[in-house]
Write a protein that holds these residues in place. Structure first.
Motif, PDB file in Angstrom:
ATOM      1  N   CYS A   6     -41.244  57.874   9.186  1.00 40.94           N
ATOM      2  CA  CYS A   6     -40.042  57.448   9.908  1.00 40.94           C
ATOM      3  C   CYS A   6     -39.269  56.464   9.048  1.00 40.94           C
ATOM      4  O   CYS A   6     -39.811  55.442   8.634  1.00 40.94           O
ATOM      5  N   VAL A   7     -38.022  56.796   8.776  1.00 41.25           N
ATOM      6  CA  VAL A   7     -37.212  55.976   7.876  1.00 41.25           C
ATOM      7  C   VAL A   7     -35.911  55.585   8.564  1.00 41.25           C
ATOM      8  O   VAL A   7     -35.228  56.433   9.151  1.00 41.25           O
ATOM      9  N   ASN A  36     -34.707  50.999   4.735  1.00 41.98           N
ATOM     10  CA  ASN A  36     -35.444  49.811   5.158  1.00 41.98           C
ATOM     11  C   ASN A  36     -36.601  49.553   4.185  1.00 41.98           C
ATOM     12  O   ASN A  36     -37.402  50.457   3.930  1.00 41.98           O
ATOM     13  N   ASP A  39     -40.002  50.790   4.945  1.00 42.14           N
ATOM     14  CA  ASP A  39     -40.123  52.246   5.018  1.00 42.14           C
ATOM     15  C   ASP A  39     -40.336  52.835   3.625  1.00 42.14           C
ATOM     16  O   ASP A  39     -40.933  53.900   3.475  1.00 42.14           O
ATOM     17  N   LEU A  63     -33.449  58.606  12.813  1.00 48.09           N
ATOM     18  CA  LEU A  63     -32.543  58.682  13.948  1.00 48.09           C
ATOM     19  C   LEU A  63     -31.357  57.794  13.627  1.00 48.09           C
ATOM     20  O   LEU A  63     -31.541  56.622  13.265  1.00 48.09           O
ATOM     21  N   ALA A 117     -44.783  54.606   9.160  1.00 48.96           N
ATOM     22  CA  ALA A 117     -43.532  53.915   9.462  1.00 48.96           C
ATOM     23  C   ALA A 117     -43.577  52.556   8.795  1.00 48.96           C
ATOM     24  O   ALA A 117     -44.597  52.167   8.214  1.00 48.96           O
ATOM     25  N   GLY A 118     -42.471  51.827   8.871  1.00 45.25           N
ATOM     26  CA  GLY A 118     -42.441  50.463   8.363  1.00 45.25           C
ATOM     27  C   GLY A 118     -42.912  49.504   9.439  1.00 45.25           C
ATOM     28  O   GLY A 118     -42.896  49.833  10.618  1.00 45.25           O
ATOM     29  N   ALA A 121     -37.985  46.945  11.080  1.00 44.16           N
ATOM     30  CA  ALA A 121     -36.692  47.283  10.487  1.00 44.16           C
ATOM     31  C   ALA A 121     -35.921  45.979  10.343  1.00 44.16           C
ATOM     32  O   ALA A 121     -35.791  45.225  11.307  1.00 44.16           O
ATOM     33  N   HIS A 127     -39.502  45.334  15.539  1.00 43.73           N
ATOM     34  CA  HIS A 127     -40.945  45.280  15.428  1.00 43.73           C
ATOM     35  C   HIS A 127     -41.614  45.994  16.593  1.00 43.73           C
ATOM     36  O   HIS A 127     -42.504  45.450  17.239  1.00 43.73           O
ATOM     37  N   GLN A 128     -41.184  47.172  16.921  1.00 41.59           N
ATOM     38  CA  GLN A 128     -41.727  47.810  18.105  1.00 41.59           C
ATOM     39  C   GLN A 128     -41.805  49.314  18.041  1.00 41.59           C
ATOM     40  O   GLN A 128     -42.715  49.908  18.618  1.00 41.59           O
ATOM     41  N   VAL A 129     -40.854  49.977  17.362  1.00 41.50           N
ATOM     42  CA  VAL A 129     -40.726  51.425  17.481  1.00 41.50           C
ATOM     43  C   VAL A 129     -42.034  52.141  17.116  1.00 41.50           C
ATOM     44  O   VAL A 129     -42.485  53.031  17.829  1.00 41.50           O
TER      45      VAL A 129
HETATM   46  N1  LIG Z   1     -33.618  54.836  13.970  1.00 40.68           N
HETATM   47  C1  LIG Z   1     -34.814  55.020  13.364  1.00 40.68           C
HETATM   48  N2  LIG Z   1     -35.077  56.159  12.676  1.00 40.68           N
HETATM   49  C2  LIG Z   1     -36.267  56.351  12.063  1.00 40.68           C
HETATM   50  N3  LIG Z   1     -37.255  55.462  12.081  1.00 40.68           N
HETATM   51  C3  LIG Z   1     -37.061  54.315  12.752  1.00 40.68           C
HETATM   52  C4  LIG Z   1     -35.835  54.033  13.433  1.00 40.68           C
HETATM   53  N4  LIG Z   1     -35.945  52.805  13.988  1.00 40.68           N
HETATM   54  C5  LIG Z   1     -37.168  52.342  13.661  1.00 40.68           C
HETATM   55  N5  LIG Z   1     -37.843  53.256  12.924  1.00 40.68           N
HETATM   56  C6  LIG Z   1     -39.204  53.133  12.341  1.00 40.68           C
HETATM   57  O1  LIG Z   1     -39.905  52.112  13.038  1.00 40.68           O
HETATM   58  C7  LIG Z   1     -40.184  51.012  12.158  1.00 40.68           C
HETATM   59  C8  LIG Z   1     -40.077  49.715  12.914  1.00 40.68           C
HETATM   60  O2  LIG Z   1     -38.760  49.529  13.391  1.00 40.68           O
HETATM   61  P1  LIG Z   1     -38.357  48.415  14.449  1.00 40.68           P
HETATM   62  O3  LIG Z   1     -39.240  48.585  15.616  1.00 40.68           O
HETATM   63  O4  LIG Z   1     -36.926  48.701  14.764  1.00 40.68           O
HETATM   64  O5  LIG Z   1     -38.536  47.097  13.757  1.00 40.68           O
HETATM   65  C9  LIG Z   1     -39.203  51.169  11.007  1.00 40.68           C
HETATM   66  O6  LIG Z   1     -39.706  50.568   9.833  1.00 40.68           O
HETATM   67  C10 LIG Z   1     -39.111  52.688  10.891  1.00 40.68           C
HETATM   68  O7  LIG Z   1     -40.217  53.217  10.188  1.00 40.68           O
END
Ligand SMILES: Nc1ncnc2c1ncn2[C@@H]1O[C@H](COP(=O)(O)O)[C@@H](O)[C@H]1O
Ligand SMILES: Cc1cc2nc3c(=O)[nH]c(=O)nc-3n(C[C@H](O)[C@H](O)[C@H](O)COP(=O)(O)OP(=O)(O)OC[C@H]3O[C@@H](n4cnc5c(N)ncnc54)[C@H](O)[C@@H]3O)c2cc1C
Lengths: 251, 321
Positions: A6-7, A36, A39, A63, A117-118, A121, A127-129
């Motif tokens: 997931c990027v 990111n 990622d 996405l 995934a990372g 972001a 910090h949740q997806v």
């Molecule tokens: N819109 C997105 N599309 C693809 N991967 C996502 C997206 N948003 C978050 N991720 C993945 O979820 C990780 C954590 O994102 P977040 O929860 O937004 O900090 C990111 O490092 C990505 O690997």
């Protein structure tokens, strides 16, 4: 082995934030967008696993709007085989749960052996997806990996916790999030960049609905008054300590 | 009556300082809304922490105390939290943005079909809706965000909210525990240190590339010990191998907001500022008067850190003796 990475495409860390005319998001006019940084570690790790296994498939999943394709092409230039873009409008600071739901729907159809995934972001700091994906896909989550080993259908990571480190194991398929230190991401070679242009990138329209949160306003941090230069040599030390005790009252 | 639920993080039977901050903020929100405050405590051999938690204003303590709860298991803990959420029908759940809190909040939110607002620095009610302020783009901007649906899960940034002791009845509800084996922690090694942890510390002394080598951190450590501070580092000094990544402050390291942050030989790159610009008081020691760190510093000394840091230590020893 089939790996989904997931990027997310995000503003470069040097970006100067200018608030857009809606008062709720940044003005993207002069913003340079990049993959990111976390990622990048996830992509690198997926490629290393594929290379070690001798075969397999790595798919980049993003996405966002059409404009996030450069980050996907960068992943392909590094060596990822193909990509799927879940196209939505203005997803940069969207509700993490609705993003995770949309990603999870797609990942379900892919039936991967591993999802990378990372850890976070760096635009929304959500910090949740990735952890949410674990719940939604009923897969264990191994977060913030600084090292990864795969053996006998199990993934084992090491990670930092407050005050120490932890070794954590789960069966695959599982979700792993990448922390700095997991690896050194490769730079795409010219050949990779040329090949990336021809790799399959499928675009699917999706809608984020029922978002549980609403952005009301974006603001800049309050301007700090200029600091005080207490002195230009070690003789200022005593004065500084006094100021910290009596004026700032922090020691 | 509406309910607020707080997860109070502990390790080794010690409540984290940010757990007390979260309980206090929960109490404040509960008082404003005329709501009850429940606190969920999870671990083994922690029954006596219920009293401490009540001392910060918990009306009810949901206690999961079981030998199977050490070591920490995210899946098990998240399940227990979801059980406590069901039992209380809370509309707001508060955790801390620690590594445990970040992980559990996301698992809990997905389990409970709740949105998650992370790293929050301010909370308030707007009628029935919770409205929070949270940093985005590495602290270069803030968002005000409203929760449109209940429940909503929130993580609070450590060291931002005040912990305040007060009375609560602290009725204890014992929770049934079943341990989930899908993710297993096979080893935990805590580095024993006499210094506070970076995310909890109220004072941090940090050294950057200007330190010139790992052996030179001795002067930073001495000053830190005089002040009861934690030791931090910039990425340049971590990448040089002088300090462990666990000490790194910044965008790809830890986010800290101590009362006092002393940056020694750190230029103040935007990615470093991202991790520490919410510190209440910032001191910069740098030989370059043009270093960007002086732009965010409250106090600065323009000089060689090898002269200034030991002098600070002497002065602090004298003044604090
Ligand atoms: N819109 C997105 N599309 C693809 N991967 C996502 C997206 N948003 C978050 N991720 C993945 O979820 C990780 C954590 O994102 P977040 O929860 O937004 O900090 C990111 O490092 C990505 O690997
Ligand atoms: C994606 C990304 C993420 C990043 N994440 C982080 C992060 O999390 N944390 C982080 O810190 N950086 C991060 N960086 C790196 C950041 O851009 C800077 O390179 C780094 O912060 C510089 O560290 P420094 O200030 O110690 O070194 P320098 O920028 O080299 O500064 C050294 C300073 O020490 C001063 N100095 C030298 N000798 C002395 C002396 N004897 N006495 C007094 N002063 C002296 C100099 O004047 C100078 O200002 C990131 C970069 C990128 C691209």
């Amino acid at each position: 082995m089939k790996i989904v990475v997931c990027v997310k495409q995000v503003p470069d860390t040097e970006t100067k934030v200018v608030i857009g005319s809606d008062g709720k998001s940044i003005d993207s006019a002069d913003v340079k967008y990049v993959m990111n940084p976390y990622d990048e570690y996830a992509v690198e790790e997926a490629l290393k696993l594929k290379e070690a296994a001798g075969d397999g498939e790595v798919i980049v999943l993003s996405l966002g709007g059409e404009e996030v394709q450069p980050a996907m092409r960068t992943a392909m230039a590094m060596g990822v085989d193909s990509g799927v873009l879940l196209k939505v409008e203005n997803a940069a600071l969207a509700d993490g749960l609705s993003i995770a739901k949309a990603l999870a729907e797609e990942i379900k159809t892919m039936e991967p052996d591993l999802v990378l995934a990372g850890k976070i972001a760096i635009d929304g700091y959500g910090h949740q997806v990735a952890s949410m994906l674990g719940e939604l896909l009923d897969m264990p989550v191994l977060p913030t990996a600084k090292s990864l080993e795969m053996a006998d259908g199990k993934a084992t990571i090491k990670r930092e916790i407050e005050g120490g480190t932890e070794t954590v194991t789960a069966n695959t398929p599982c979700i792993i999030t990448a922390e700095k230190g997991l690896n050194e991401p490769r730079y795409p070679a010219l050949k990779g960049i040329m090949q990336a242009k021809r790799k399959p990138l499928e675009i699917k329209d999706v809608a984020l609905n029922d978002e549980g949160v609403e952005v009301l306003e974006m603001s800049l941090p309050p301007k700090k008054p200029d600091g005080r230069i207490v002195g230009e040599g070690p003789e200022a030390a005593a004065e500084l300590i006094k100021l910290l005790r009596d004026e700032a009252q922090v020691i | 009556m509406s309910q607020i639920l707080v997860f109070a993080e502990q390790r080794d039977g010690q409540l984290k300082s940010y757990a007390l901050e979260a309980i206090s903020e929960g109490r404040r929100l509960a008082d404003k809304a005329g709501a009850q405050l429940s606190v969920c405590l999870i671990g083994s051999g922690i029954a006596d922490l219920s009293t401490a938690v009540a001392g910060y204003g918990a009306d009810t303590v949901y206690l999961a105390d079981d030998g199977g709860l050490t070591p920490y298991s995210p899946a098990t803990y998240a399940k227990l939290l979801a059980d406590a959420l069901t039992a209380t029908s809370a509309t707001v759940v508060l955790l801390s943005s620690s590594s445990m809190g970040r992980e559990l909040s996301a698992l809990l939110a997905a389990k409970s079909d709740a949105s998650l607002l992370s790293d929050v620095v301010e909370t308030n009610w707007d009628g029935d809706h919770l409205v929070v302020k949270r940093p985005v783009y590495a602290g270069k901007a803030f968002l005000r965000v409203a929760a449109k649906r209940a429940p909503v899960v929130v993580t609070l940034r450590p060291n931002v909210f005040n912990a305040a002791e007060q009375s609560g009845s602290g009725t204890v509800e014992h929770m049934a525990v079943s341990v989930d084996q899908s993710v297993i922690v096979t080893d935990t090694s805590l580095i024993s240190s006499s210094r506070p942890e970076l995310t909890e510390a109220s004072i941090i002394v940090s050294g950057g590339r200007g330190m010139g080598g790992s052996e030179n951190y001795k002067i930073i450590e001495e000053l830190a010990d005089t002040l009861g501070a934690a030791v931090g580092a910039s990425r340049a000094s971590v990448d040089a191998g002088w300090r462990s990544h666990a000490d790194q402050v910044g965008q790809t390291g830890k986010t800290v907001s101590p009362n006092l942050y002393i940056a020694c030989g750190i230029s103040g790159a935007i990615q470093h500022l991202a991790g520490m610009n919410s510190s209440k008081c910032i001191v910069a020691i740098n030989s370059d008067p043009e270093a960007p760190i002086f732009k965010v510093a409250d106090y600065g000394i323009v000089a060689d850190l090898f002269d200034v840091v030991p002098a600070l230590n002497d002065a602090a020893k004298e003044l604090l003796a």
